[in-house]
Design a protein around this motif. Structure first.
Motif, PDB file in Angstrom:
ATOM      1  N   ALA A  35      20.877  20.110  27.053  1.00 38.93           N
ATOM      2  CA  ALA A  35      19.606  20.467  26.424  1.00 38.93           C
ATOM      3  C   ALA A  35      19.516  19.892  25.018  1.00 38.93           C
ATOM      4  O   ALA A  35      20.526  19.518  24.409  1.00 38.93           O
ATOM      5  CB  ALA A  35      19.455  21.984  26.356  1.00 38.93           C
ATOM      6  N   TRP A  36      18.299  19.848  24.549  1.00 40.95           N
ATOM      7  CA  TRP A  36      18.015  19.471  23.169  1.00 40.95           C
ATOM      8  C   TRP A  36      17.387  20.670  22.457  1.00 40.95           C
ATOM      9  O   TRP A  36      16.458  21.287  22.977  1.00 40.95           O
ATOM     10  CB  TRP A  36      17.068  18.284  23.095  1.00 40.95           C
ATOM     11  CG  TRP A  36      17.695  16.999  23.506  1.00 40.95           C
ATOM     12  CD1 TRP A  36      17.652  16.416  24.740  1.00 40.95           C
ATOM     13  CD2 TRP A  36      18.474  16.130  22.681  1.00 40.95           C
ATOM     14  NE1 TRP A  36      18.361  15.247  24.731  1.00 40.95           N
ATOM     15  CE2 TRP A  36      18.870  15.035  23.477  1.00 40.95           C
ATOM     16  CE3 TRP A  36      18.876  16.162  21.345  1.00 40.95           C
ATOM     17  CZ2 TRP A  36      19.648  13.990  22.981  1.00 40.95           C
ATOM     18  CZ3 TRP A  36      19.641  15.132  20.850  1.00 40.95           C
ATOM     19  CH2 TRP A  36      20.023  14.052  21.660  1.00 40.95           C
ATOM     20  N   TYR A  37      17.901  20.951  21.277  1.00 37.87           N
ATOM     21  CA  TYR A  37      17.347  21.964  20.395  1.00 37.87           C
ATOM     22  C   TYR A  37      16.939  21.271  19.094  1.00 37.87           C
ATOM     23  O   TYR A  37      17.378  20.153  18.813  1.00 37.87           O
ATOM     24  CB  TYR A  37      18.391  23.042  20.072  1.00 37.87           C
ATOM     25  CG  TYR A  37      18.693  23.985  21.206  1.00 37.87           C
ATOM     26  CD1 TYR A  37      19.470  23.584  22.301  1.00 37.87           C
ATOM     27  CD2 TYR A  37      18.229  25.298  21.191  1.00 37.87           C
ATOM     28  CE1 TYR A  37      19.745  24.450  23.334  1.00 37.87           C
ATOM     29  CE2 TYR A  37      18.502  26.177  22.222  1.00 37.87           C
ATOM     30  CZ  TYR A  37      19.265  25.749  23.284  1.00 37.87           C
ATOM     31  OH  TYR A  37      19.549  26.613  24.308  1.00 37.87           O
ATOM     32  N   LEU A  47      14.758  25.829  21.356  1.00 35.39           N
ATOM     33  CA  LEU A  47      14.942  24.954  22.505  1.00 35.39           C
ATOM     34  C   LEU A  47      13.755  23.999  22.608  1.00 35.39           C
ATOM     35  O   LEU A  47      12.613  24.417  22.563  1.00 35.39           O
ATOM     36  CB  LEU A  47      15.056  25.773  23.784  1.00 35.39           C
ATOM     37  CG  LEU A  47      15.147  24.969  25.076  1.00 35.39           C
ATOM     38  CD1 LEU A  47      16.466  24.214  25.151  1.00 35.39           C
ATOM     39  CD2 LEU A  47      14.995  25.893  26.287  1.00 35.39           C
ATOM     40  N   VAL A  48      14.054  22.727  22.770  1.00 32.71           N
ATOM     41  CA  VAL A  48      13.026  21.719  22.969  1.00 32.71           C
ATOM     42  C   VAL A  48      12.881  21.384  24.450  1.00 32.71           C
ATOM     43  O   VAL A  48      11.784  21.409  25.002  1.00 32.71           O
ATOM     44  CB  VAL A  48      13.358  20.437  22.172  1.00 32.71           C
ATOM     45  CG1 VAL A  48      12.324  19.356  22.453  1.00 32.71           C
ATOM     46  CG2 VAL A  48      13.461  20.730  20.686  1.00 32.71           C
ATOM     47  N   ASP A  89       7.054  17.824  14.385  1.00 31.53           N
ATOM     48  CA  ASP A  89       8.265  17.522  15.153  1.00 31.53           C
ATOM     49  C   ASP A  89       9.440  17.193  14.241  1.00 31.53           C
ATOM     50  O   ASP A  89      10.569  17.037  14.720  1.00 31.53           O
ATOM     51  CB  ASP A  89       8.022  16.349  16.103  1.00 31.53           C
ATOM     52  CG  ASP A  89       7.024  16.677  17.191  1.00 31.53           C
ATOM     53  OD1 ASP A  89       6.174  15.821  17.495  1.00 31.53           O
ATOM     54  OD2 ASP A  89       7.098  17.796  17.749  1.00 31.53           O
ATOM     55  N   THR A  90       9.191  17.089  12.961  1.00 31.78           N
ATOM     56  CA  THR A  90      10.248  16.810  12.006  1.00 31.78           C
ATOM     57  C   THR A  90      11.281  17.922  12.023  1.00 31.78           C
ATOM     58  O   THR A  90      10.937  19.099  11.854  1.00 31.78           O
ATOM     59  CB  THR A  90       9.668  16.656  10.593  1.00 31.78           C
ATOM     60  OG1 THR A  90       8.812  15.521  10.552  1.00 31.78           O
ATOM     61  CG2 THR A  90      10.776  16.501   9.563  1.00 31.78           C
ATOM     62  N   ALA A  91      12.531  17.558  12.252  1.00 33.37           N
ATOM     63  CA  ALA A  91      13.600  18.545  12.347  1.00 33.37           C
ATOM     64  C   ALA A  91      14.927  17.827  12.573  1.00 33.37           C
ATOM     65  O   ALA A  91      14.955  16.623  12.830  1.00 33.37           O
ATOM     66  CB  ALA A  91      13.346  19.502  13.511  1.00 33.37           C
ATOM     67  N   ASP A  92      15.994  18.599  12.490  1.00 34.90           N
ATOM     68  CA  ASP A  92      17.291  18.132  12.968  1.00 34.90           C
ATOM     69  C   ASP A  92      17.379  18.483  14.452  1.00 34.90           C
ATOM     70  O   ASP A  92      17.137  19.632  14.830  1.00 34.90           O
ATOM     71  CB  ASP A  92      18.427  18.801  12.204  1.00 34.90           C
ATOM     72  CG  ASP A  92      18.507  18.330  10.767  1.00 34.90           C
ATOM     73  OD1 ASP A  92      18.847  19.144   9.894  1.00 34.90           O
ATOM     74  OD2 ASP A  92      18.228  17.144  10.520  1.00 34.90           O
ATOM     75  N   TYR A  93      17.720  17.507  15.256  1.00 33.10           N
ATOM     76  CA  TYR A  93      17.794  17.695  16.699  1.00 33.10           C
ATOM     77  C   TYR A  93      19.251  17.762  17.123  1.00 33.10           C
ATOM     78  O   TYR A  93      20.050  16.901  16.751  1.00 33.10           O
ATOM     79  CB  TYR A  93      17.073  16.555  17.415  1.00 33.10           C
ATOM     80  CG  TYR A  93      15.572  16.694  17.366  1.00 33.10           C
ATOM     81  CD1 TYR A  93      14.879  16.499  16.176  1.00 33.10           C
ATOM     82  CD2 TYR A  93      14.839  17.034  18.492  1.00 33.10           C
ATOM     83  CE1 TYR A  93      13.501  16.652  16.112  1.00 33.10           C
ATOM     84  CE2 TYR A  93      13.461  17.185  18.450  1.00 33.10           C
ATOM     85  CZ  TYR A  93      12.807  16.996  17.247  1.00 33.10           C
ATOM     86  OH  TYR A  93      11.437  17.148  17.178  1.00 33.10           O
ATOM     87  N   TYR A  94      19.555  18.776  17.912  1.00 30.64           N
ATOM     88  CA  TYR A  94      20.916  19.025  18.346  1.00 30.64           C
ATOM     89  C   TYR A  94      21.018  18.979  19.864  1.00 30.64           C
ATOM     90  O   TYR A  94      20.176  19.523  20.571  1.00 30.64           O
ATOM     91  CB  TYR A  94      21.390  20.400  17.876  1.00 30.64           C
ATOM     92  CG  TYR A  94      21.463  20.540  16.378  1.00 30.64           C
ATOM     93  CD1 TYR A  94      20.368  20.983  15.650  1.00 30.64           C
ATOM     94  CD2 TYR A  94      22.637  20.236  15.689  1.00 30.64           C
ATOM     95  CE1 TYR A  94      20.421  21.112  14.276  1.00 30.64           C
ATOM     96  CE2 TYR A  94      22.698  20.371  14.305  1.00 30.64           C
ATOM     97  CZ  TYR A  94      21.588  20.801  13.611  1.00 30.64           C
ATOM     98  OH  TYR A  94      21.643  20.933  12.242  1.00 30.64           O
ATOM     99  N   CYS A  95      22.072  18.360  20.321  1.00 36.61           N
ATOM    100  CA  CYS A  95      22.362  18.327  21.752  1.00 36.61           C
ATOM    101  C   CYS A  95      23.302  19.475  22.098  1.00 36.61           C
ATOM    102  O   CYS A  95      24.251  19.763  21.347  1.00 36.61           O
ATOM    103  CB  CYS A  95      23.016  16.989  22.087  1.00 36.61           C
ATOM    104  SG  CYS A  95      23.520  16.807  23.810  1.00 36.61           S
ATOM    105  N   HIS A  96      23.025  20.108  23.208  1.00 35.51           N
ATOM    106  CA  HIS A  96      23.892  21.172  23.713  1.00 35.51           C
ATOM    107  C   HIS A  96      24.284  20.841  25.151  1.00 35.51           C
ATOM    108  O   HIS A  96      23.465  20.357  25.935  1.00 35.51           O
ATOM    109  CB  HIS A  96      23.164  22.522  23.694  1.00 35.51           C
ATOM    110  CG  HIS A  96      23.907  23.600  24.395  1.00 35.51           C
ATOM    111  ND1 HIS A  96      23.734  23.877  25.732  1.00 35.51           N
ATOM    112  CD2 HIS A  96      24.876  24.455  23.959  1.00 35.51           C
ATOM    113  CE1 HIS A  96      24.528  24.871  26.085  1.00 35.51           C
ATOM    114  NE2 HIS A  96      25.236  25.227  25.030  1.00 35.51           N
ATOM    115  N   ALA A  97      25.532  21.102  25.463  1.00 31.09           N
ATOM    116  CA  ALA A  97      25.991  20.888  26.833  1.00 31.09           C
ATOM    117  C   ALA A  97      26.935  22.009  27.237  1.00 31.09           C
ATOM    118  O   ALA A  97      27.750  22.466  26.428  1.00 31.09           O
ATOM    119  CB  ALA A  97      26.689  19.543  26.950  1.00 31.09           C
TER     120      ALA A  97
END
Length: 121
Positions: A35-37, A47-48, A89-97
């Protein structure tokens, strides 16, 4: 050891596009959901988009129709194609697995270090 590393962030104008990538590596037996947050300054992480091991997807209402999450199962990689980007949409995007390193164990949560996306004219 498992690592999750994002790439692809940057500066883009409103209406533009950007693709984020996130690759998992290391001692991996199975990857479940990915997922992307994102987290904007002063706001909670949200959650994105998410994709399951069977390719079912889920999106935040704010990005439906603009963002697409996809996954390359052979490369242990998840992508986030972002189109029609907006200032918000400006933000820090984090990947979760959710990753299991052994058949005996359930999946554990792994997070990437984050990649910055700035939408600005």
């Amino acid at each position: 050891q498992v690592q999750v590393v994002e790439s692809g962030g940057g500066l883009v104008q409103p209406g533009g596009s950007l693709t984020l990538s996130c690759a998992a590596s290391g001692s991996i037996f199975r990857i479940y959901d990915m997922a992307w947050y994102r987290q904007a300054p002063g706001k909670q992480r949200e959650l994105v988009a998410a994709i399951t091991s069977s390719a079912r997807t889920n999106y935040a209402d704010s990005v439906k129709g603009r963002f697409t999450i996809s996954r390359d199962y052979a490369k242990n990689t998840v992508y986030l194609q972002m189109n029609s980007l907006k200032l918000e949409d400006t933000a820090d995007y984090y990947c979760h697995a959710s990753i299991s390193s052994d058949w005996r164990y359930a999946g554990e949560d792994y997070w990437g270090q984050g990649t910055q996306v700035t939408v600005s004219s």
